[in-house]
Design a protein around this motif. Structure first.
Motif, PDB file in Angstrom:
ATOM      1  N   GLU A 109       0.836  -1.206   0.000  1.00  0.00           N
ATOM      2  CA  GLU A 109       0.000   0.000   0.000  1.00  0.00           C
ATOM      3  C   GLU A 109       0.875   1.263   0.000  1.00  0.00           C
ATOM      4  O   GLU A 109       0.593   2.234  -0.699  1.00  0.00           O
ATOM      5  CB  GLU A 109      -0.902  -0.015   1.246  1.00  0.00           C
ATOM      6  N   PHE A 110       1.956   1.223   0.791  1.00  0.00           N
ATOM      7  CA  PHE A 110       2.864   2.374   0.850  1.00  0.00           C
ATOM      8  C   PHE A 110       3.528   2.612  -0.506  1.00  0.00           C
ATOM      9  O   PHE A 110       3.599   3.736  -0.992  1.00  0.00           O
ATOM     10  CB  PHE A 110       3.922   2.166   1.944  1.00  0.00           C
ATOM     11  N   LEU A 111       3.997   1.530  -1.145  1.00  0.00           N
ATOM     12  CA  LEU A 111       4.667   1.668  -2.446  1.00  0.00           C
ATOM     13  C   LEU A 111       3.720   2.236  -3.501  1.00  0.00           C
ATOM     14  O   LEU A 111       4.112   3.070  -4.319  1.00  0.00           O
ATOM     15  CB  LEU A 111       5.228   0.317  -2.910  1.00  0.00           C
ATOM     16  N   SER A 112       2.453   1.802  -3.481  1.00  0.00           N
ATOM     17  CA  SER A 112       1.466   2.334  -4.435  1.00  0.00           C
ATOM     18  C   SER A 112       1.294   3.833  -4.222  1.00  0.00           C
ATOM     19  O   SER A 112       1.258   4.612  -5.181  1.00  0.00           O
ATOM     20  CB  SER A 112       0.103   1.662  -4.248  1.00  0.00           C
ATOM     21  N   ALA A 113       1.177   4.241  -2.940  1.00  0.00           N
ATOM     22  CA  ALA A 113       0.990   5.671  -2.625  1.00  0.00           C
ATOM     23  C   ALA A 113       2.227   6.477  -3.017  1.00  0.00           C
ATOM     24  O   ALA A 113       2.138   7.616  -3.479  1.00  0.00           O
ATOM     25  CB  ALA A 113       0.694   5.839  -1.143  1.00  0.00           C
ATOM     26  N   LEU A 114       3.389   5.856  -2.860  1.00  0.00           N
ATOM     27  CA  LEU A 114       4.663   6.508  -3.190  1.00  0.00           C
ATOM     28  C   LEU A 114       4.744   6.787  -4.695  1.00  0.00           C
ATOM     29  O   LEU A 114       5.099   7.881  -5.116  1.00  0.00           O
ATOM     30  CB  LEU A 114       5.792   5.556  -2.792  1.00  0.00           C
ATOM     31  N   GLU A 115       4.400   5.766  -5.484  1.00  0.00           N
ATOM     32  CA  GLU A 115       4.439   5.911  -6.946  1.00  0.00           C
ATOM     33  C   GLU A 115       3.457   6.997  -7.412  1.00  0.00           C
ATOM     34  O   GLU A 115       3.736   7.750  -8.334  1.00  0.00           O
ATOM     35  CB  GLU A 115       4.090   4.577  -7.632  1.00  0.00           C
ATOM     36  N   ALA A 116       2.291   7.064  -6.751  1.00  0.00           N
ATOM     37  CA  ALA A 116       1.235   7.989  -7.188  1.00  0.00           C
ATOM     38  C   ALA A 116       1.473   9.419  -6.723  1.00  0.00           C
ATOM     39  O   ALA A 116       1.008  10.363  -7.355  1.00  0.00           O
ATOM     40  CB  ALA A 116      -0.119   7.494  -6.681  1.00  0.00           C
ATOM     41  N   ASN A 117       2.208   9.600  -5.608  1.00  0.00           N
ATOM     42  CA  ASN A 117       2.281  10.935  -5.003  1.00  0.00           C
ATOM     43  C   ASN A 117       3.684  11.526  -4.881  1.00  0.00           C
ATOM     44  O   ASN A 117       3.825  12.704  -4.574  1.00  0.00           O
ATOM     45  CB  ASN A 117       1.634  10.895  -3.614  1.00  0.00           C
ATOM     46  N   TYR A 118       4.709  10.719  -5.099  1.00  0.00           N
ATOM     47  CA  TYR A 118       6.083  11.232  -5.011  1.00  0.00           C
ATOM     48  C   TYR A 118       6.871  10.782  -6.235  1.00  0.00           C
ATOM     49  O   TYR A 118       7.911  10.132  -6.112  1.00  0.00           O
ATOM     50  CB  TYR A 118       6.740  10.747  -3.715  1.00  0.00           C
ATOM     51  N   PRO A 119       6.376  11.128  -7.444  1.00  0.00           N
ATOM     52  CA  PRO A 119       7.067  10.644  -8.649  1.00  0.00           C
ATOM     53  C   PRO A 119       8.421  11.322  -8.838  1.00  0.00           C
ATOM     54  O   PRO A 119       8.625  12.451  -8.395  1.00  0.00           O
ATOM     55  CB  PRO A 119       6.099  11.054  -9.778  1.00  0.00           C
ATOM     56  N   GLU A 120       9.315  10.583  -9.459  1.00  0.00           N
ATOM     57  CA  GLU A 120      10.584  11.167  -9.926  1.00  0.00           C
ATOM     58  C   GLU A 120      11.446  11.778  -8.818  1.00  0.00           C
ATOM     59  O   GLU A 120      12.170  12.733  -9.060  1.00  0.00           O
ATOM     60  CB  GLU A 120      10.305  12.253 -10.984  1.00  0.00           C
ATOM     61  N   ILE A 121      11.346  11.246  -7.583  1.00  0.00           N
ATOM     62  CA  ILE A 121      12.250  11.805  -6.562  1.00  0.00           C
ATOM     63  C   ILE A 121      13.344  10.803  -6.167  1.00  0.00           C
ATOM     64  O   ILE A 121      14.240  11.130  -5.414  1.00  0.00           O
ATOM     65  CB  ILE A 121      11.516  12.318  -5.285  1.00  0.00           C
ATOM     66  N   LEU A 122      13.241   9.573  -6.692  1.00  0.00           N
ATOM     67  CA  LEU A 122      14.226   8.559  -6.311  1.00  0.00           C
ATOM     68  C   LEU A 122      15.361   8.495  -7.329  1.00  0.00           C
ATOM     69  O   LEU A 122      15.140   8.333  -8.514  1.00  0.00           O
ATOM     70  CB  LEU A 122      13.543   7.181  -6.213  1.00  0.00           C
ATOM     71  N   LYS A 123      16.581   8.637  -6.844  1.00  0.00           N
ATOM     72  CA  LYS A 123      17.760   8.539  -7.717  1.00  0.00           C
ATOM     73  C   LYS A 123      18.195   7.071  -7.786  1.00  0.00           C
ATOM     74  O   LYS A 123      18.363   6.514  -8.858  1.00  0.00           O
ATOM     75  CB  LYS A 123      18.884   9.399  -7.138  1.00  0.00           C
ATOM     76  N   SER A 124      18.407   6.451  -6.615  1.00  0.00           N
ATOM     77  CA  SER A 124      18.777   5.025  -6.550  1.00  0.00           C
ATOM     78  C   SER A 124      18.205   4.432  -5.280  1.00  0.00           C
ATOM     79  O   SER A 124      18.113   5.107  -4.257  1.00  0.00           O
ATOM     80  CB  SER A 124      20.298   4.835  -6.474  1.00  0.00           C
ATOM     81  N   LEU A 125      17.854   3.142  -5.364  1.00  0.00           N
ATOM     82  CA  LEU A 125      17.455   2.396  -4.166  1.00  0.00           C
ATOM     83  C   LEU A 125      18.516   1.302  -3.998  1.00  0.00           C
ATOM     84  O   LEU A 125      18.571   0.358  -4.787  1.00  0.00           O
ATOM     85  CB  LEU A 125      16.060   1.792  -4.379  1.00  0.00           C
ATOM     86  N   ILE A 126      19.384   1.505  -3.022  1.00  0.00           N
ATOM     87  CA  ILE A 126      20.543   0.611  -2.867  1.00  0.00           C
ATOM     88  C   ILE A 126      20.268  -0.419  -1.771  1.00  0.00           C
ATOM     89  O   ILE A 126      19.908  -0.065  -0.647  1.00  0.00           O
ATOM     90  CB  ILE A 126      21.806   1.425  -2.513  1.00  0.00           C
ATOM     91  N   VAL A 127      20.417  -1.690  -2.139  1.00  0.00           N
ATOM     92  CA  VAL A 127      20.150  -2.781  -1.193  1.00  0.00           C
ATOM     93  C   VAL A 127      21.486  -3.368  -0.728  1.00  0.00           C
ATOM     94  O   VAL A 127      22.321  -3.738  -1.556  1.00  0.00           O
ATOM     95  CB  VAL A 127      19.286  -3.875  -1.863  1.00  0.00           C
ATOM     96  N   VAL A 128      21.674  -3.429   0.604  1.00  0.00           N
ATOM     97  CA  VAL A 128      22.909  -4.039   1.128  1.00  0.00           C
ATOM     98  C   VAL A 128      22.558  -5.196   2.075  1.00  0.00           C
ATOM     99  O   VAL A 128      21.471  -5.244   2.635  1.00  0.00           O
ATOM    100  CB  VAL A 128      23.800  -3.002   1.871  1.00  0.00           C
ATOM    101  N   ARG A 129      23.494  -6.112   2.217  1.00  0.00           N
ATOM    102  CA  ARG A 129      23.381  -7.281   3.112  1.00  0.00           C
ATOM    103  C   ARG A 129      22.095  -8.082   2.856  1.00  0.00           C
ATOM    104  O   ARG A 129      21.404  -8.478   3.795  1.00  0.00           O
ATOM    105  CB  ARG A 129      23.434  -6.836   4.581  1.00  0.00           C
ATOM    106  N   ALA A 130      21.786  -8.306   1.574  1.00  0.00           N
ATOM    107  CA  ALA A 130      20.545  -9.022   1.244  1.00  0.00           C
ATOM    108  C   ALA A 130      20.737 -10.532   1.298  1.00  0.00           C
ATOM    109  O   ALA A 130      21.615 -11.066   0.618  1.00  0.00           O
ATOM    110  CB  ALA A 130      20.081  -8.622  -0.156  1.00  0.00           C
ATOM    111  N   PRO A 131      19.920 -11.240   2.100  1.00  0.00           N
ATOM    112  CA  PRO A 131      19.985 -12.709   2.076  1.00  0.00           C
ATOM    113  C   PRO A 131      19.210 -13.234   0.860  1.00  0.00           C
ATOM    114  O   PRO A 131      18.535 -12.470   0.163  1.00  0.00           O
ATOM    115  CB  PRO A 131      19.267 -13.100   3.374  1.00  0.00           C
TER     116      PRO A 131
END
Length: 397
Positions: free
Chosen positions: A173-195
Motif C-alpha cells: 500500500e505504501f509503495l502504491s501511494a509513493l508511486e502515485a504521489n512522489y514521482p521522480e524523486i528517487l535517484k537510486s534504491l541501494i540494497v545491502v546485506r541481502a539474504p
C-alpha cells in the motif's frame, strides 16, 4: 535560483507551458509550483498532458486527505517514533539526502499491533515530506536544484517473519501511494546485506513499483561497504556503513539520525491480533484430518499460511509426500514441520516455511484426536516464488 529548467526539447517546453495553464486553479495551493515540480508529474506520465493532470489532481486529494500541509508538525505515536527503523543521514556528491531503512531490525508485526495502519502509513508520508524539505534546504544551500534522494535498504537479518502477510500488504500500500504521489524523486534504491530470501520478498512487492523505480534498484554484494563509497563520500556515510561519519559521542551507527528499531515491547500492544481475511473454509469431521496440497516446483520457494478454527483447537503440521498422485497418511510422508495442537479458535495462527526441496507439500489439519467434535477451519495458503532476475544476481555474490 530561478525555476527555469535547461534540458527540455521545444515540444517538452510547450507541454510544460500548457500543463501550467491546465492546472492554473490548483497552483496557489501547491507547496512549490516551480517548473521542476511540474516536470516531475509530466515525466512520470511521459509528457501525456491528460494523464499528468489526472495524476496531479489525484495527488491534491491525497494532500488534503493526509493533511500534508501540516504533517511535519504532526507527532507520530511514541511506539512509532521509537521503533520505526529508518532515518535521514548525510548527502551524496550532488547534495541529495540519503534515507536509510533498517529492515532486518524492524518489528512490523509489533508495530501493527501497537499502532493503526493509517498511523504507520502517515509516518512514512511524513518521512517523504521531510526528505522533500531536505532537498529544498540543500537547493538553497548549494544554489542549484536538488530534487532527488538516495534510499539505502539494509536487509541484514531479513527473515521469514518479514514475509508476514499483513506487513507485506502495508508495504504494498505504501509503495502504491509513493508511486502515485512522489514521482521522480528517487535517484537510486541501494540494497545491502541481502539474504537469498530477498528474491522472494522483492517478488511480492515489485508489481507495486513502476518499471522506472525497479530499474533504480541496485544490489550490492559482499564488497558493499567499499561500493557504497562510489555513491556517497565516506565523510557522509556512517562508520556502520563503511564511511567515517559518527555521532558527536563517537557512535558509529549515527543513532541521532538513524533509528535502528528493535522488538516492540508487548506493553505497547493495543490488540492481540491483526484481523485477517481467509480464502477457504472447510469442515474437518471428528476423528479425521484435512490435507491441503501445494506443488513446489523448485527449491527456495516459500509456503505462507494462516488459519483459524471454530469449535476448539486443531492439530497442524506440514509434510512432504513420498509418492505422487495418491493420498498418504501422515506416517507415510516426510515430516517437515512437526504436527502439534494450536488454540486457533482463540488466536489465529500464521506461519512461513522455506521449501528446501521440490515436491508436493501437504498442510495437514489434524482432528483425529477429537472423537466428539468436528471443527471448521478457515485458511489461506500461498506459494511465494523468488524473483528470477534477483535470484540469479544473488547467486553470483
Amino acid at each position: 535560483m530561478s525555476g527555469q529548467v535547461g534540458d527540455l526539447s521545444p515540444s517538452q517546453e510547450k507541454s510544460l507551458a500548457q500543463f501550467r495553464e491546465n492546472i492554473q486553479d490548483v497552483l496557489s495551493v501547491l507547496p512549490n509550483p516551480d517548473d521542476y515540480f511540474l516536470l516531475r508529474w509530466l515525466r512520470a506520465r511521459s509528457f501525456d498532458l491528460q494523464k499528468s493532470e489526472d495524476m496531479l489532481r489525484k495527488h491534491m486529494e491525497f494532500r488534503k486527505q493526509q493533511d500534508l500541509a501540516n504533517i511535519l508538525a504532526w507527532q507520530p505515536p511514541e511506539v512509532v517514533r521509537l521503533y520505526n527503523a529508518n532515518g535521514i543521514c548525510g548527502h551524496d556528491g550532488e547534495g541529495s539526502p540519503v534515507w536509510y531503512h533498517i529492515v532486518g531490525s524492524l518489528d512490523l508485526k509489533g508495530l501493527l499491533l501497537s499502532a493503526s495502519k493509517q498511523e504507520l502509513l502517515r509516518d512514512s508520508f511524513r518521512s517523504c515530506e521531510l526528505l522533500l524539505r531536505e532537498c529544498e534546504l540543500q537547493s538553497q544551500k548549494l544554489g542549484k536544484k536538488v530534487e532527488k534522494i538516495i534510499a539505502i535498504f539494509d536487509l541484514e537479518g531479513l527473515g521469514l517473519r518479514d514475509l508476514w502477510k499483513p506487513g507485506i500488504e502495508l508495504l504494498q500500500e505504501f509503495l502504491s501511494a509513493l508511486e502515485a504521489n512522489y514521482p521522480e524523486i528517487l535517484k537510486s534504491l541501494i540494497v545491502v546485506r541481502a539474504p537469498k530470501l530477498f528474491a522472494v520478498a522483492f517478488n511480492l512487492v515489485k508489481s507495486y513499483m513502476s518499471e522506472e523505480t525497479r530499474r533504480k534498484v541496485v544490489i550490492l554484494g559482499e564488497n558493499w561497504k567499499q561500493e557504497l563509497t562510489k555513491f556517497i563520500s565516506p565523510d557522509q556515510l556512517p562508520v556502520e556503513f563503511g564511511g567515517t561519519m559518527t555521532d558527536p559521542d563517537g557512535n558509529p551507527k549515527c543513532l541521532t539520525k538513524i533509528n535502528y528499531g528493535g522488538e516492540v515491547p508487548k506493553s505497547y500492544y493495543l490488540c492481540e491480533q491483526v484481523r485477517l481475511q481467509y480464502e477457504h473454509t472447510r469442515s474437518v469431521g471428528r476423528g479425521s484430518s484435512l490435507q491441503v496440497e501445494n506443488e513446489i516446483l523448485f527449491p527456495g520457494c516459500v509456503l505462507r499460511w494462516q488459519f483459524a478454527s471454530d469449535g476448539g483447537d486443531i492439530g497442524f503440521g506440514v509434510f512432504l509426500k513420498t509418492k505422487m498422485g495418491e493420498r498418504q497418511s501422515a506416517r507415510e510422508m516426510t515430516e517437515v514441520l512437526p504436527s502439534q495442537r494450536y488454540n486457533a479458535h482463540m488466536v489465529p495462527e500464521d506461519g512461513i516455511l522455506t521449501c528446501l526441496r521440490a515436491g508436493s507439500y501437504v498442510l495437514r489439519f489434524d482432528n483425529t484426536y477429537s472423537l466428539v467434535h468436528s471443527k471448521r477451519i478457515s485458511y489461506t495458503v500461498e506459494v511465494l516464488l523468488p524473483d528470477q532476475t534477483f535470484m540469479e544476481k544473488m547467486e553470483k555474490f
